[in-house]
Write a protein that holds these residues in place. Structure first.
Motif, mmCIF file in Angstrom:
data_model
loop_
_atom_site.group_PDB
_atom_site.id
_atom_site.type_symbol
_atom_site.label_atom_id
_atom_site.label_comp_id
_atom_site.label_asym_id
_atom_site.label_seq_id
_atom_site.Cartn_x
_atom_site.Cartn_y
_atom_site.Cartn_z
ATOM 1 N N MET A 197 -32.535 40.396 3.619
ATOM 2 C CA MET A 197 -31.985 39.533 4.648
ATOM 3 C C MET A 197 -32.503 40.002 6.002
ATOM 4 O O MET A 197 -32.494 41.196 6.292
ATOM 5 C CB MET A 197 -30.465 39.595 4.608
ATOM 6 C CG MET A 197 -29.817 38.685 5.616
ATOM 7 S SD MET A 197 -28.032 38.606 5.472
ATOM 8 C CE MET A 197 -27.603 39.906 6.600
ATOM 9 N N GLN A 240 -28.046 33.157 3.704
ATOM 10 C CA GLN A 240 -27.574 34.457 3.228
ATOM 11 C C GLN A 240 -26.368 34.913 4.038
ATOM 12 O O GLN A 240 -25.423 35.467 3.483
ATOM 13 C CB GLN A 240 -28.693 35.504 3.299
ATOM 14 C CG GLN A 240 -28.309 36.832 2.687
ATOM 15 C CD GLN A 240 -27.947 36.711 1.213
ATOM 16 O OE1 GLN A 240 -28.681 36.134 0.433
ATOM 17 N NE2 GLN A 240 -26.815 37.261 0.828
ATOM 18 N N ASP A 241 -26.386 34.674 5.345
ATOM 19 C CA ASP A 241 -25.229 35.012 6.186
ATOM 20 C C ASP A 241 -23.987 34.287 5.703
ATOM 21 O O ASP A 241 -22.905 34.869 5.645
ATOM 22 C CB ASP A 241 -25.483 34.639 7.649
ATOM 23 C CG ASP A 241 -26.363 35.640 8.368
ATOM 24 O OD1 ASP A 241 -26.587 36.746 7.831
ATOM 25 O OD2 ASP A 241 -26.843 35.299 9.471
ATOM 26 N N VAL A 257 -23.327 33.208 2.705
ATOM 27 C CA VAL A 257 -22.896 33.805 1.433
ATOM 28 C C VAL A 257 -22.189 35.133 1.696
ATOM 29 O O VAL A 257 -21.136 35.409 1.120
ATOM 30 C CB VAL A 257 -24.108 34.018 0.487
ATOM 31 C CG1 VAL A 257 -23.736 34.881 -0.702
ATOM 32 C CG2 VAL A 257 -24.654 32.679 0.032
ATOM 33 N N ASP A 258 -22.745 35.924 2.586
ATOM 34 C CA ASP A 258 -22.159 37.238 2.897
ATOM 35 C C ASP A 258 -20.776 37.113 3.533
ATOM 36 O O ASP A 258 -19.936 37.982 3.354
ATOM 37 C CB ASP A 258 -23.075 38.031 3.824
ATOM 38 C CG ASP A 258 -24.365 38.456 3.139
ATOM 39 O OD1 ASP A 258 -24.440 38.392 1.890
ATOM 40 O OD2 ASP A 258 -25.306 38.853 3.864
ATOM 41 N N ARG A 259 -20.535 36.033 4.275
ATOM 42 C CA ARG A 259 -19.252 35.847 4.957
ATOM 43 C C ARG A 259 -18.208 35.175 4.084
ATOM 44 O O ARG A 259 -17.034 35.093 4.469
ATOM 45 C CB ARG A 259 -19.443 35.017 6.230
ATOM 46 C CG ARG A 259 -20.024 35.835 7.366
ATOM 47 C CD ARG A 259 -20.033 35.051 8.647
ATOM 48 N NE ARG A 259 -21.454 34.720 8.883
ATOM 49 C CZ ARG A 259 -21.921 33.523 9.151
ATOM 50 N NH1 ARG A 259 -21.129 32.512 9.257
ATOM 51 N NH2 ARG A 259 -23.197 33.319 9.324
ATOM 52 N N ARG A 260 -18.612 34.702 2.916
ATOM 53 C CA ARG A 260 -17.693 34.006 2.023
ATOM 54 C C ARG A 260 -16.627 34.982 1.516
ATOM 55 O O ARG A 260 -16.952 36.088 1.095
ATOM 56 C CB ARG A 260 -18.462 33.427 0.851
ATOM 57 C CG ARG A 260 -17.756 32.272 0.195
ATOM 58 C CD ARG A 260 -18.547 31.663 -0.926
ATOM 59 N NE ARG A 260 -19.869 31.216 -0.492
ATOM 60 C CZ ARG A 260 -20.875 31.016 -1.314
ATOM 61 N NH1 ARG A 260 -20.753 31.229 -2.594
ATOM 62 N NH2 ARG A 260 -22.035 30.594 -0.855
ATOM 63 N N THR A 302 -14.108 36.838 -0.878
ATOM 64 C CA THR A 302 -14.224 37.153 -2.318
ATOM 65 C C THR A 302 -12.888 37.171 -2.990
ATOM 66 O O THR A 302 -11.862 37.187 -2.431
ATOM 67 C CB THR A 302 -14.905 38.513 -2.535
ATOM 68 O OG1 THR A 302 -14.182 39.492 -1.819
ATOM 69 C CG2 THR A 302 -16.332 38.452 -2.090
#
Length: 58
Positions: free
Chosen positions: A1, A50-51, A53-56, A58
């Protein structure tokens, strides 16, 4: 990333390539500049995806 600095570089280069395409009188040259701009735009979009996805959560 890509890092934030890399993303900013890609944004700057995309804008530069589009401006160069606008000023280039030769159609082959315009095509090359637009191709480079599209490549930078793709790198930007991939980083933004990608950002997201990373901030989603969990």
């Amino acid at each position: 990333m890509p890092t934030h600095a890399e993303t900013q570089f890609y944004i700057h280069r995309e804008r530069q390539e589009r401006a160069l395409a606008d000023r280039t009188p030769n159609s082959d040259g315009r095509r090359v500049h637009l191709d480079m701009a599209q490549r930078y735009a793709k790198l930007i979009a991939e980083g933004e995806a990608q950002d997201a996805v990373d901030r989603r959560p969990t």
